[in-house]
Design a protein around this motif. Structure first.
Motif, mmCIF file in Angstrom:
data_model
loop_
_atom_site.group_PDB
_atom_site.id
_atom_site.type_symbol
_atom_site.label_atom_id
_atom_site.label_comp_id
_atom_site.label_asym_id
_atom_site.label_seq_id
_atom_site.Cartn_x
_atom_site.Cartn_y
_atom_site.Cartn_z
ATOM 1 N N ARG A 1 10.861 -50.488 -18.339
ATOM 2 C CA ARG A 1 9.882 -49.692 -19.070
ATOM 3 C C ARG A 1 9.273 -50.560 -20.160
ATOM 4 O O ARG A 1 9.986 -51.102 -20.993
ATOM 5 N N LEU A 2 7.950 -50.677 -20.120
ATOM 6 C CA LEU A 2 7.235 -51.395 -21.169
ATOM 7 C C LEU A 2 6.869 -50.388 -22.250
ATOM 8 O O LEU A 2 6.434 -49.280 -21.953
ATOM 9 N N ILE A 3 7.058 -50.788 -23.493
ATOM 10 C CA ILE A 3 6.807 -49.874 -24.605
ATOM 11 C C ILE A 3 5.953 -50.580 -25.652
ATOM 12 O O ILE A 3 6.179 -51.749 -25.962
ATOM 13 N N SER A 4 4.986 -49.867 -26.151
ATOM 14 C CA SER A 4 4.086 -50.416 -27.159
ATOM 15 C C SER A 4 4.822 -50.640 -28.476
ATOM 16 O O SER A 4 5.736 -49.874 -28.838
ATOM 17 N N ALA A 5 4.407 -51.652 -29.204
ATOM 18 C CA ALA A 5 5.048 -51.983 -30.486
ATOM 19 C C ALA A 5 4.986 -50.820 -31.469
ATOM 20 O O ALA A 5 5.915 -50.612 -32.248
ATOM 21 N N LYS A 6 3.929 -50.046 -31.424
ATOM 22 C CA LYS A 6 3.798 -48.943 -32.376
ATOM 23 C C LYS A 6 4.860 -47.869 -32.152
ATOM 24 O O LYS A 6 5.178 -47.121 -33.072
ATOM 25 N N TYR A 7 5.436 -47.799 -30.948
ATOM 26 C CA TYR A 7 6.503 -46.840 -30.678
ATOM 27 C C TYR A 7 7.888 -47.410 -30.954
ATOM 28 O O TYR A 7 8.869 -46.682 -30.999
ATOM 29 N N VAL A 8 7.967 -48.714 -31.131
ATOM 30 C CA VAL A 8 9.246 -49.369 -31.438
ATOM 31 C C VAL A 8 9.518 -49.348 -32.942
ATOM 32 O O VAL A 8 10.651 -49.161 -33.380
ATOM 33 N N ILE A 9 8.466 -49.506 -33.745
ATOM 34 C CA ILE A 9 8.603 -49.619 -35.204
ATOM 35 C C ILE A 9 9.436 -48.505 -35.830
ATOM 36 O O ILE A 9 10.307 -48.788 -36.657
ATOM 37 N N PRO A 10 9.255 -47.229 -35.455
ATOM 38 C CA PRO A 10 10.056 -46.176 -36.097
ATOM 39 C C PRO A 10 11.561 -46.274 -35.837
ATOM 40 O O PRO A 10 12.362 -45.710 -36.580
#
Length: 103
Positions: free
Chosen positions: A74-83
């Motif tokens: 699963r590829l995940i955008s950086a903006k969803y990792v930050i939290p």
């Protein structure tokens, strides 16, 4: 390895890949740095598992390679990792956050 790792988070770097793995109880089982060649070797010897990678230029290459081995990537955008990052920004903390974000 004492516990079955069910989910991984990988932070892709130029030379080293940082891998964070958790078991079915969400307990950290693996925190390790791999070179590019050793990463493929490590995952080729594992049973199917879920792997999260932060989206970037090289993430699609790694997703294809790991999917060919039977893993669910699963590829995940950086903006969803930050939290999910609890500490300062570094490769190990990013790998942990990626692993948690896809969970």
């Amino acid at each position: 390895m004492s516990a079955q790792i069910i989910r991984f988070g990988i932070d892709i770097g130029k030379k080293l890949m940082v891998v964070h793995g958790v078991d079915c109880h969400e307990k950290t089982v693996l925190k390790k740095n791999f070179t590019r060649s050793k990463l493929l070797e490590y995952f080729s010897n594992l049973t199917q598992c879920e792997i999260g990678i932060e989206s970037c230029g090289g993430s699609h290459f790694w997703a294809r390679k790991l999917t060919e081995m039977g893993h669910e990537v699963r590829l995940i955008s950086a903006k969803y990792v930050i939290p999910y990052r609890r500490k300062g920004k570094n490769d190990a903390n990013d790998a942990e956050a990626i692993c948690e974000a896809i969970g």
